[in-house]
Motif scaffolding. Structure first.
Motif, mmCIF file in Angstrom:
data_model
loop_
_atom_site.group_PDB
_atom_site.id
_atom_site.type_symbol
_atom_site.label_atom_id
_atom_site.label_comp_id
_atom_site.label_asym_id
_atom_site.label_seq_id
_atom_site.Cartn_x
_atom_site.Cartn_y
_atom_site.Cartn_z
ATOM 1 N N ILE A 120 0.830 -1.207 0.000
ATOM 2 C CA ILE A 120 0.000 0.000 0.000
ATOM 3 C C ILE A 120 0.861 1.251 0.000
ATOM 4 O O ILE A 120 0.562 2.227 -0.672
ATOM 5 C CB ILE A 120 -0.944 -0.012 1.215
ATOM 6 C CG1 ILE A 120 -1.904 -1.189 1.098
ATOM 7 C CG2 ILE A 120 -1.708 1.293 1.334
ATOM 8 C CD1 ILE A 120 -2.724 -1.424 2.328
ATOM 9 N N GLU A 121 1.902 1.211 0.803
ATOM 10 C CA GLU A 121 2.920 2.265 0.845
ATOM 11 C C GLU A 121 4.190 1.602 1.325
ATOM 12 O O GLU A 121 4.176 0.424 1.695
ATOM 13 C CB GLU A 121 2.504 3.426 1.751
ATOM 14 C CG GLU A 121 2.267 3.041 3.192
ATOM 15 C CD GLU A 121 1.748 4.190 4.041
ATOM 16 O OE1 GLU A 121 2.490 4.613 4.948
ATOM 17 O OE2 GLU A 121 0.624 4.649 3.790
ATOM 18 N N SER A 122 5.269 2.303 1.351
ATOM 19 C CA SER A 122 6.542 1.706 1.724
ATOM 20 C C SER A 122 6.456 1.042 3.101
ATOM 21 O O SER A 122 6.136 1.694 4.094
ATOM 22 C CB SER A 122 7.640 2.770 1.734
ATOM 23 O OG SER A 122 8.877 2.185 2.078
ATOM 24 N N GLY A 123 6.663 -0.273 3.144
ATOM 25 C CA GLY A 123 6.665 -1.012 4.401
ATOM 26 C C GLY A 123 5.296 -1.419 4.915
ATOM 27 O O GLY A 123 5.196 -1.981 6.003
ATOM 28 N N VAL A 124 4.219 -1.150 4.157
ATOM 29 C CA VAL A 124 2.864 -1.489 4.584
ATOM 30 C C VAL A 124 2.229 -2.379 3.511
ATOM 31 O O VAL A 124 2.110 -1.977 2.355
ATOM 32 C CB VAL A 124 2.000 -0.225 4.801
ATOM 33 C CG1 VAL A 124 0.593 -0.602 5.250
ATOM 34 C CG2 VAL A 124 2.661 0.700 5.818
ATOM 35 N N TYR A 125 1.825 -3.587 3.930
ATOM 36 C CA TYR A 125 1.302 -4.578 2.999
ATOM 37 C C TYR A 125 -0.080 -5.046 3.413
ATOM 38 O O TYR A 125 -0.352 -5.242 4.594
ATOM 39 C CB TYR A 125 2.212 -5.815 2.965
ATOM 40 C CG TYR A 125 3.565 -5.552 2.382
ATOM 41 C CD1 TYR A 125 3.836 -5.831 1.049
ATOM 42 C CD2 TYR A 125 4.590 -5.031 3.176
ATOM 43 C CE1 TYR A 125 5.087 -5.600 0.518
ATOM 44 C CE2 TYR A 125 5.847 -4.798 2.649
ATOM 45 C CZ TYR A 125 6.088 -5.076 1.316
ATOM 46 O OH TYR A 125 7.324 -4.848 0.795
ATOM 47 N N PHE A 126 -0.932 -5.267 2.415
ATOM 48 C CA PHE A 126 -2.230 -5.892 2.611
ATOM 49 C C PHE A 126 -2.114 -7.305 2.054
ATOM 50 O O PHE A 126 -1.671 -7.501 0.927
ATOM 51 C CB PHE A 126 -3.324 -5.104 1.883
ATOM 52 C CG PHE A 126 -4.698 -5.635 2.139
ATOM 53 C CD1 PHE A 126 -5.322 -5.442 3.358
ATOM 54 C CD2 PHE A 126 -5.370 -6.335 1.156
ATOM 55 C CE1 PHE A 126 -6.593 -5.924 3.593
ATOM 56 C CE2 PHE A 126 -6.649 -6.832 1.383
ATOM 57 C CZ PHE A 126 -7.253 -6.622 2.602
ATOM 58 N N LEU A 127 -2.498 -8.292 2.849
ATOM 59 C CA LEU A 127 -2.291 -9.698 2.521
ATOM 60 C C LEU A 127 -3.600 -10.450 2.735
ATOM 61 O O LEU A 127 -4.294 -10.211 3.729
ATOM 62 C CB LEU A 127 -1.215 -10.230 3.478
ATOM 63 C CG LEU A 127 -0.640 -11.593 3.323
ATOM 64 C CD1 LEU A 127 0.195 -11.671 2.058
ATOM 65 C CD2 LEU A 127 0.243 -11.899 4.521
ATOM 66 N N ALA A 128 -3.952 -11.355 1.807
ATOM 67 C CA ALA A 128 -5.193 -12.117 1.953
ATOM 68 C C ALA A 128 -5.014 -13.523 1.396
ATOM 69 O O ALA A 128 -4.304 -13.727 0.410
ATOM 70 C CB ALA A 128 -6.327 -11.409 1.215
#
Length: 100
Positions: free
Chosen positions: A49-57
């Motif tokens: 989503i942004e540097s160092g921030v992830y959405f995982l499913a």
């Protein structure tokens, strides 16, 4: 998320080890009765989503569980949400956890 290996703990003491590899996402319940048993690999989707921030499913088809994580490596924080199959019913959960 490829190549990431994360350990995190919920407020109730349950802790998990999650890893993302070419074959998919796998995890183990470190606080359970068989902490050396890995579940998976499961096909997963992830988006930075942004540097160092992830959405995982991912969906655990054999168990019926749907899991999402919002992982913020900048703050060492994970927001967790899931629909969990339990016998003939489902329950949901939503938590904020800190990485170990």
């Amino acid at each position: 998320m490829q190549g990431k290996n994360i350990v995190y703990r919920y407020g109730n003491g349950h802790s998990y080890n999650l890893k993302c590899e070419g074959a998919g996402l796998s995890y183990r319940d470190l606080s359970g009765s068989e902490p050396d048993i890995w579940l998976g690999p499961f096909q997963y989707n992830s988006t930075e989503i942004e540097s160092g921030v992830y959405f995982l499913a991912w969906h655990e088809e054999s168990r019926g569980d749907y899991v999402t994580l919002l992982i913020n490596f900048n703050k060492d924080q994970i927001n967790s949400s899931a629909i969990v199959a339990n016998k003939d019913t489902y329950f949901t959960h939503a938590h904020i956890v800190n990485e170990s």
